[in-house]
Design a protein around this motif. Structure first.
Motif, mmCIF file in Angstrom:
data_model
loop_
_atom_site.group_PDB
_atom_site.id
_atom_site.type_symbol
_atom_site.label_atom_id
_atom_site.label_comp_id
_atom_site.label_asym_id
_atom_site.label_seq_id
_atom_site.Cartn_x
_atom_site.Cartn_y
_atom_site.Cartn_z
ATOM 1 N N MET A 296 0.886 -1.310 0.041
ATOM 2 C CA MET A 296 0.053 0.054 -0.011
ATOM 3 C C MET A 296 0.876 1.344 0.194
ATOM 4 O O MET A 296 1.591 1.287 0.964
ATOM 5 C CB MET A 296 -0.839 -0.137 1.177
ATOM 6 N N ASN A 297 0.841 2.150 -0.946
ATOM 7 C CA ASN A 297 1.415 3.413 -1.135
ATOM 8 C C ASN A 297 0.706 4.624 -0.660
ATOM 9 O O ASN A 297 -0.504 4.807 -1.523
ATOM 10 C CB ASN A 297 2.228 3.341 -2.494
ATOM 11 N N TYR A 298 0.957 5.266 0.419
ATOM 12 C CA TYR A 298 0.226 6.308 0.585
ATOM 13 C C TYR A 298 0.930 7.815 0.282
ATOM 14 O O TYR A 298 2.184 7.667 0.748
ATOM 15 C CB TYR A 298 -0.174 6.236 2.257
ATOM 16 N N THR A 299 0.284 8.730 -0.177
ATOM 17 C CA THR A 299 0.943 10.024 -0.681
ATOM 18 C C THR A 299 1.095 11.102 0.760
ATOM 19 O O THR A 299 1.572 12.060 0.535
ATOM 20 C CB THR A 299 0.647 10.652 -1.868
ATOM 21 N N GLY A 300 0.368 10.560 1.648
ATOM 22 C CA GLY A 300 0.413 11.883 2.831
ATOM 23 C C GLY A 300 1.560 11.430 3.814
ATOM 24 O O GLY A 300 2.447 10.512 3.298
ATOM 25 N N ASN A 301 1.503 11.668 4.979
ATOM 26 C CA ASN A 301 2.329 11.166 5.833
ATOM 27 C C ASN A 301 1.889 10.302 7.041
ATOM 28 O O ASN A 301 0.678 10.034 6.883
ATOM 29 C CB ASN A 301 3.082 12.531 6.763
ATOM 30 N N ILE A 302 2.598 9.671 7.809
ATOM 31 C CA ILE A 302 2.192 8.951 8.907
ATOM 32 C C ILE A 302 1.169 9.344 9.724
ATOM 33 O O ILE A 302 0.293 8.626 10.230
ATOM 34 C CB ILE A 302 3.517 8.422 9.821
ATOM 35 N N ASP A 303 1.022 10.740 10.423
ATOM 36 C CA ASP A 303 0.011 11.422 10.915
ATOM 37 C C ASP A 303 -1.431 11.426 10.164
ATOM 38 O O ASP A 303 -2.250 11.048 10.697
ATOM 39 C CB ASP A 303 0.392 12.791 11.559
ATOM 40 N N GLU A 304 -1.223 11.745 9.063
ATOM 41 C CA GLU A 304 -2.334 11.660 8.089
ATOM 42 C C GLU A 304 -2.847 10.480 7.851
ATOM 43 O O GLU A 304 -4.252 10.072 8.009
ATOM 44 C CB GLU A 304 -2.086 12.115 6.758
ATOM 45 N N TRP A 305 -2.090 9.623 7.850
ATOM 46 C CA TRP A 305 -2.702 7.771 7.503
ATOM 47 C C TRP A 305 -3.383 7.667 9.064
ATOM 48 O O TRP A 305 -4.532 6.880 9.153
ATOM 49 C CB TRP A 305 -1.183 7.079 7.480
ATOM 50 N N ASN A 306 -2.902 7.851 10.195
ATOM 51 C CA ASN A 306 -3.191 7.666 11.647
ATOM 52 C C ASN A 306 -4.768 8.299 11.637
ATOM 53 O O ASN A 306 -5.515 7.825 12.375
ATOM 54 C CB ASN A 306 -2.402 8.095 12.745
ATOM 55 N N GLY A 307 -4.904 9.378 10.788
ATOM 56 C CA GLY A 307 -6.238 10.304 10.891
ATOM 57 C C GLY A 307 -7.310 9.563 10.391
ATOM 58 O O GLY A 307 -8.295 9.881 10.545
ATOM 59 N N PRO B 177 -6.521 -1.480 3.948
ATOM 60 C CA PRO B 177 -5.623 -2.135 2.989
ATOM 61 C C PRO B 177 -4.735 -3.056 3.731
ATOM 62 O O PRO B 177 -4.075 -3.787 2.956
ATOM 63 C CB PRO B 177 -5.214 -0.913 2.131
ATOM 64 N N LEU B 178 -4.323 -2.640 4.888
ATOM 65 C CA LEU B 178 -3.090 -3.291 5.461
ATOM 66 C C LEU B 178 -3.439 -4.938 5.656
ATOM 67 O O LEU B 178 -2.585 -5.673 5.951
ATOM 68 C CB LEU B 178 -2.758 -2.752 6.688
ATOM 69 N N THR B 179 -4.721 -5.152 5.886
ATOM 70 C CA THR B 179 -4.960 -6.404 6.202
ATOM 71 C C THR B 179 -4.380 -7.307 5.213
ATOM 72 O O THR B 179 -3.940 -8.433 5.473
ATOM 73 C CB THR B 179 -6.628 -6.747 6.129
ATOM 74 N N TYR B 180 -4.356 -6.988 3.975
ATOM 75 C CA TYR B 180 -3.975 -7.953 2.867
ATOM 76 C C TYR B 180 -2.458 -7.431 2.329
ATOM 77 O O TYR B 180 -1.687 -8.397 2.196
ATOM 78 C CB TYR B 180 -4.920 -7.788 1.818
ATOM 79 N N SER B 181 -2.202 -6.192 2.214
ATOM 80 C CA SER B 181 -0.709 -5.640 1.785
ATOM 81 C C SER B 181 0.300 -5.999 3.058
ATOM 82 O O SER B 181 1.473 -6.498 2.596
ATOM 83 C CB SER B 181 -0.822 -4.349 1.547
ATOM 84 N N GLN B 182 -0.114 -6.157 4.182
ATOM 85 C CA GLN B 182 0.935 -5.957 5.367
ATOM 86 C C GLN B 182 1.984 -5.194 5.283
ATOM 87 O O GLN B 182 2.805 -5.182 6.207
ATOM 88 C CB GLN B 182 1.429 -7.527 5.541
ATOM 89 N N LYS B 183 2.030 -4.178 4.430
ATOM 90 C CA LYS B 183 3.245 -3.324 4.245
ATOM 91 C C LYS B 183 2.427 -2.088 4.112
ATOM 92 O O LYS B 183 1.531 -2.020 3.226
ATOM 93 C CB LYS B 183 4.257 -3.620 3.186
ATOM 94 N N LEU B 184 3.064 -0.754 4.660
ATOM 95 C CA LEU B 184 2.645 0.708 4.243
ATOM 96 C C LEU B 184 3.966 1.162 3.821
ATOM 97 O O LEU B 184 5.089 1.263 4.293
ATOM 98 C CB LEU B 184 2.133 1.227 5.716
ATOM 99 N N TYR B 185 3.713 1.762 2.711
ATOM 100 C CA TYR B 185 4.651 2.971 2.148
ATOM 101 C C TYR B 185 4.311 4.160 2.267
ATOM 102 O O TYR B 185 2.910 4.709 1.804
ATOM 103 C CB TYR B 185 4.888 2.396 0.594
ATOM 104 N N ILE B 186 5.123 5.096 2.706
ATOM 105 C CA ILE B 186 4.774 6.591 2.767
ATOM 106 C C ILE B 186 5.458 7.249 1.696
ATOM 107 O O ILE B 186 6.742 7.295 1.815
ATOM 108 C CB ILE B 186 4.774 7.318 4.375
ATOM 109 N N CYS B 187 4.830 7.936 0.516
ATOM 110 C CA CYS B 187 5.642 8.517 -0.517
ATOM 111 C C CYS B 187 6.633 7.649 -1.006
ATOM 112 O O CYS B 187 7.710 8.012 -1.399
ATOM 113 C CB CYS B 187 6.143 9.761 -0.091
ATOM 114 N N GLY B 188 6.390 6.290 -1.203
ATOM 115 C CA GLY B 188 7.412 5.260 -1.754
ATOM 116 C C GLY B 188 8.331 4.451 -0.852
ATOM 117 O O GLY B 188 9.194 3.754 -1.332
ATOM 118 N N THR B 189 8.361 5.305 0.446
ATOM 119 C CA THR B 189 9.401 4.662 1.491
ATOM 120 C C THR B 189 8.481 3.856 2.386
ATOM 121 O O THR B 189 7.851 4.032 3.038
ATOM 122 C CB THR B 189 10.097 5.715 2.209
ATOM 123 N N GLU B 190 9.261 2.398 2.564
ATOM 124 C CA GLU B 190 8.368 1.531 3.588
ATOM 125 C C GLU B 190 8.390 1.908 5.009
ATOM 126 O O GLU B 190 9.567 2.241 5.269
ATOM 127 C CB GLU B 190 9.120 0.087 3.273
#
Length: 182
Positions: free
Chosen positions: A1-12, A22-35
């Motif tokens: 899962m690639n998210y273009t915001g920051n970690i605080d926005e994701w938590n929001g 989406p983490l149920t299946y992807s099990q990884k989170l990328y913020i602006c391309g960085t895991e």
């Protein structure tokens, strides 16, 4: 899962259940391309939302600011490789599944936070699902209360750093730990 915001926005983002993140299946989170391998939420954050980091397999550390008042249900459920957790002692843990199956948790650092520590039941401590590996606890200066059953059944807990100030230890707070056995 690639998210273009920051970690605080994701938590929001509020996910309603495990099928909505989406983490149920992807099990990884990328913020602006960085895991994301470390979760550090910003000062001023007051809530870790439900399922925010659910099943995020590759995080190794979580640092929550002293402003966090609530850690919602399933917030860090299934973060299998989580080894180090720093959180305010006053954060209300919504239920025992908030950190369930974080089975490699080794070190917990409790920071002062904004109030007292909540009281737990025998099987509802927030680290209940990781109590077989949890070995080190650091209780920061300024904490004046270690609640009833706070670390009940944390069978491998043996290294504890207590605050330098006066504090109260609740009933069975360390019952069943290696620290008591030693």
């Amino acid at each position: 899962m690639n998210y273009t915001g920051n970690i605080d926005e994701w938590n929001g983002i509020t996910f309603t259940d495990s099928t909505s993140t989406p983490l149920t299946y992807s099990q990884k989170l990328y913020i602006c391309g960085t895991e994301v391998t470390d979760v550090v939420l910003s000062y001023g954050t007051t809530v870790v939302n439900p399922y925010a980091f659910y099943n995020l397999k590759n995080i190794s550390s979580v640092v929550l600011p002293e402003t966090v008042e609530k850690i919602s249900k399933f917030a860090f459920y299934g973060c299998y490789f989580l080894e180090n957790l720093s959180m305010p002692c006053s954060a209300v843990i919504e239920n025992e599944n908030s950190f369930y199956n974080c089975s490699r948790l080794e070190k917990l650092v409790l920071t002062k936070g904004t109030g007292g520590m909540q009281t737990y039941t025998y099987t509802a401590t927030p680290w209940y699902g990781s109590n077989n590996t949890f070995t080190t606890l650091v209780i920061s200066d300024g904490i004046n209360n270690i609640s009833d059953k706070a670390f009940f059944g944390c069978g491998k807990l043996e290294n504890i750093t207590f605050p330098k100030n006066n504090y109260t230890v609740g009933s069975r707070a360390f019952y069943g730990t290696q620290w008591i056995k030693n």
